[in-house]
Design a protein around this motif. Structure first.
Motif, PDB file in Angstrom:
ATOM      1  N   ASN A 100      19.820 -32.333  56.483  1.00 25.01           N
ATOM      2  CA  ASN A 100      18.497 -32.073  57.052  1.00 25.01           C
ATOM      3  C   ASN A 100      17.881 -33.328  57.668  1.00 25.01           C
ATOM      4  N   ASN A 101      18.244 -34.498  57.118  1.00 30.15           N
ATOM      5  CA  ASN A 101      17.718 -35.765  57.629  1.00 30.15           C
ATOM      6  C   ASN A 101      18.712 -36.494  58.529  1.00 30.15           C
ATOM      7  N   HIS A 102      19.837 -35.846  58.837  1.00 33.02           N
ATOM      8  CA  HIS A 102      20.819 -36.374  59.792  1.00 33.02           C
ATOM      9  C   HIS A 102      21.300 -37.770  59.393  1.00 33.02           C
ATOM     10  N   LEU A 103      21.706 -37.899  58.134  1.00 31.40           N
ATOM     11  CA  LEU A 103      22.167 -39.194  57.637  1.00 31.40           C
ATOM     12  C   LEU A 103      23.680 -39.369  57.734  1.00 31.40           C
ATOM     13  N   GLY A 104      24.390 -38.334  58.156  1.00 32.70           N
ATOM     14  CA  GLY A 104      25.827 -38.460  58.331  1.00 32.70           C
ATOM     15  C   GLY A 104      26.605 -38.276  57.040  1.00 32.70           C
ATOM     16  N   ILE A 105      27.805 -38.810  57.014  1.00 34.97           N
ATOM     17  CA  ILE A 105      28.712 -38.625  55.883  1.00 34.97           C
ATOM     18  C   ILE A 105      28.239 -39.435  54.675  1.00 34.97           C
ATOM     19  N   PRO A 106      28.168 -38.823  53.479  1.00 32.78           N
ATOM     20  CA  PRO A 106      27.856 -39.612  52.266  1.00 32.78           C
ATOM     21  C   PRO A 106      29.048 -40.481  51.880  1.00 32.78           C
ATOM     22  N   LEU A 107      28.761 -41.746  51.612  1.00 26.55           N
ATOM     23  CA  LEU A 107      29.827 -42.709  51.328  1.00 26.55           C
ATOM     24  C   LEU A 107      29.926 -43.084  49.858  1.00 26.55           C
ATOM     25  N   SER A 108      28.794 -43.191  49.169  1.00 24.94           N
ATOM     26  CA  SER A 108      28.806 -43.564  47.750  1.00 24.94           C
ATOM     27  C   SER A 108      27.490 -43.152  47.114  1.00 24.94           C
ATOM     28  N   VAL A 109      27.562 -42.912  45.797  1.00 28.41           N
ATOM     29  CA  VAL A 109      26.395 -42.484  45.025  1.00 28.41           C
ATOM     30  C   VAL A 109      26.215 -43.436  43.849  1.00 28.41           C
ATOM     31  N   TYR A 110      24.980 -43.858  43.613  1.00 27.94           N
ATOM     32  CA  TYR A 110      24.673 -44.773  42.518  1.00 27.94           C
ATOM     33  C   TYR A 110      23.570 -44.173  41.652  1.00 27.94           C
ATOM     34  N   GLY A 111      23.809 -44.126  40.334  1.00 26.96           N
ATOM     35  CA  GLY A 111      22.797 -43.712  39.373  1.00 26.96           C
ATOM     36  C   GLY A 111      22.320 -44.903  38.571  1.00 26.96           C
ATOM     37  N   LEU A 112      21.298 -44.687  37.751  1.00 27.35           N
ATOM     38  CA  LEU A 112      20.779 -45.779  36.929  1.00 27.35           C
ATOM     39  C   LEU A 112      21.749 -46.143  35.813  1.00 27.35           C
ATOM     40  N   LYS A 113      21.647 -47.366  35.345  1.00 28.48           N
ATOM     41  CA  LYS A 113      22.493 -47.818  34.240  1.00 28.48           C
ATOM     42  C   LYS A 113      22.199 -47.021  32.977  1.00 28.48           C
ATOM     43  N   LYS A 114      23.237 -46.740  32.218  1.00 28.06           N
ATOM     44  CA  LYS A 114      23.073 -45.989  30.979  1.00 28.06           C
ATOM     45  C   LYS A 114      22.255 -46.752  29.950  1.00 28.06           C
ATOM     46  N   ARG A 115      22.258 -48.082  30.054  1.00 24.62           N
ATOM     47  CA  ARG A 115      21.498 -48.888  29.100  1.00 24.62           C
ATOM     48  C   ARG A 115      20.013 -48.560  29.163  1.00 24.62           C
ATOM     49  N   ARG A 116      19.481 -48.395  30.359  1.00 24.86           N
ATOM     50  CA  ARG A 116      18.062 -48.051  30.513  1.00 24.86           C
ATOM     51  C   ARG A 116      17.780 -46.675  29.919  1.00 24.86           C
ATOM     52  N   ILE A 117      18.659 -45.728  30.185  1.00 23.68           N
ATOM     53  CA  ILE A 117      18.460 -44.365  29.683  1.00 23.68           C
ATOM     54  C   ILE A 117      18.576 -44.342  28.161  1.00 23.68           C
ATOM     55  N   ARG A 118      19.560 -45.063  27.619  1.00 26.76           N
ATOM     56  CA  ARG A 118      19.725 -45.103  26.156  1.00 26.76           C
ATOM     57  C   ARG A 118      18.530 -45.739  25.472  1.00 26.76           C
ATOM     58  N   SER A 119      17.964 -46.787  26.074  1.00 26.08           N
ATOM     59  CA  SER A 119      16.823 -47.459  25.453  1.00 26.08           C
ATOM     60  C   SER A 119      15.607 -46.536  25.398  1.00 26.08           C
ATOM     61  N   LEU A 120      15.356 -45.781  26.470  1.00 28.03           N
ATOM     62  CA  LEU A 120      14.226 -44.850  26.461  1.00 28.03           C
ATOM     63  C   LEU A 120      14.474 -43.685  25.505  1.00 28.03           C
ATOM     64  N   THR A 121      15.732 -43.234  25.423  1.00 30.12           N
ATOM     65  CA  THR A 121      16.060 -42.168  24.473  1.00 30.12           C
ATOM     66  C   THR A 121      15.825 -42.628  23.046  1.00 30.12           C
ATOM     67  N   PHE A 122      16.236 -43.867  22.752  1.00 28.64           N
ATOM     68  CA  PHE A 122      16.012 -44.421  21.412  1.00 28.64           C
ATOM     69  C   PHE A 122      14.524 -44.535  21.110  1.00 28.64           C
ATOM     70  N   MET A 123      13.749 -45.005  22.084  1.00 24.00           N
ATOM     71  CA  MET A 123      12.299 -45.118  21.881  1.00 24.00           C
ATOM     72  C   MET A 123      11.666 -43.756  21.627  1.00 24.00           C
ATOM     73  N   GLY A 124      12.143 -42.736  22.360  1.00 21.68           N
ATOM     74  CA  GLY A 124      11.601 -41.396  22.173  1.00 21.68           C
ATOM     75  C   GLY A 124      11.883 -40.840  20.793  1.00 21.68           C
ATOM     76  N   TRP A 125      13.143 -40.964  20.353  1.00 24.16           N
ATOM     77  CA  TRP A 125      13.495 -40.470  19.016  1.00 24.16           C
ATOM     78  C   TRP A 125      12.807 -41.278  17.924  1.00 24.16           C
ATOM     79  N   LEU A 126      12.667 -42.581  18.130  1.00 22.63           N
ATOM     80  CA  LEU A 126      11.985 -43.413  17.133  1.00 22.63           C
ATOM     81  C   LEU A 126      10.523 -43.005  17.005  1.00 22.63           C
ATOM     82  N   ALA A 127       9.867 -42.758  18.143  1.00 23.15           N
ATOM     83  CA  ALA A 127       8.464 -42.353  18.112  1.00 23.15           C
ATOM     84  C   ALA A 127       8.304 -40.997  17.431  1.00 23.15           C
ATOM     85  N   CYS A 128       9.176 -40.049  17.758  1.00 24.63           N
ATOM     86  CA  CYS A 128       9.085 -38.708  17.161  1.00 24.63           C
ATOM     87  C   CYS A 128       9.365 -38.748  15.661  1.00 24.63           C
TER      88      CYS A 128
END
Length: 215
Positions: free
Chosen positions: A19-47
């Motif tokens: 839709n935005n005419h960006l052409g062929i996708p070449l690579s995909v990057y997600g966030l580091k698992k360390r950031r996600i794990r730290s927030l998950t730990f904080m959430g479970w600790l708070a609960c």
């Protein structure tokens, strides 16, 4: 410019790219698992800590109400010690106020933990940036909706590395006109992402990789 290699992406991302005419996708990057794990730990600790705190408060509340009931019976049976009972009742009222305030604090802590687990963590898991032949597509969620940022290679005027909230590092892709395109350094393989951006935007060695930060 590196060669174009098709990478597997979701139907939604494919639609946004086309839709935005960006052409062929070449690579995909997600966030580091360390950031996600730290927030998950904080959430479970708070609960967990809030639930334990609430259980303790419930026990103390039951014991407090038993004491109030016993003091009321004693007050009715012996009217001569009314003043002493009034002083004791005032003390019990203060304890009840403290219990109520503690309930509010632990309740807010529980809601904070649930917010992290049910909103923030799923949002971070879905955050991604896709390098395409003609530009960048960044997808992130806010208030339950996907928000996208588009940057075409010819729009990039310069790159700047900045520290943002909580001393987090980000790279700003400055446009000739409009708001900058902001990339968090917490994406996985950010070094490879940064290299691709320089190659496709033809920045070359004019903007060296920020070596003081380990990715």
């Amino acid at each position: 410019m590196p060669s174009s290699t098709l990478v597997p992406i979701g139907t939604e991302d494919q639609y946004l790219i086309e839709n935005n005419h960006l052409g062929i996708p070449l690579s995909v990057y997600g966030l580091k698992k360390r950031r996600i794990r730290s927030l998950t730990f904080m959430g479970w600790l708070a609960c967990t800590s809030s639930i334990l705190g609430l259980l303790i408060l419930i026990v103390l509340t039951l014991a407090n109400w038993q004491q109030i009931f016993a003091s009321t019976i004693q007050h009715l049976q012996n009217i001569q010690i009314a003043k002493q009972m009034e002083m004791k009742q005032t003390q019990l009222d203060e304890e009840r106020f403290l219990l109520i305030r503690s309930f509010v604090v632990f309740g807010c802590l529980f809601l904070f933990g649930m917010l992290l687990l049910l909103v923030s963590v799923p949002s971070l898991k879905k955050r991604r940036v896709i390098v395409c032949k003609y530009g960048l597509l960044q997808v992130h969620r806010r208030m339950g909706r996907n928000h996208i940022d588009i940057m075409r290679w010819e729009e990039i005027q310069s790159l700047q590395s900045k520290r943002t909230f909580l001393d987090r590092h980000s790279t700003y892709l400055l446009r000739k006109q409009g708001k900058p395109f902001i990339l968090s350094h917490e994406y996985k393989d950010f070094g490879a992402l940064f290299t691709q951006i320089k190659q496709y935007s033809q920045m070359g060695a004019a903007y060296p990789f920020p070596a003081k930060k380990q990715w």
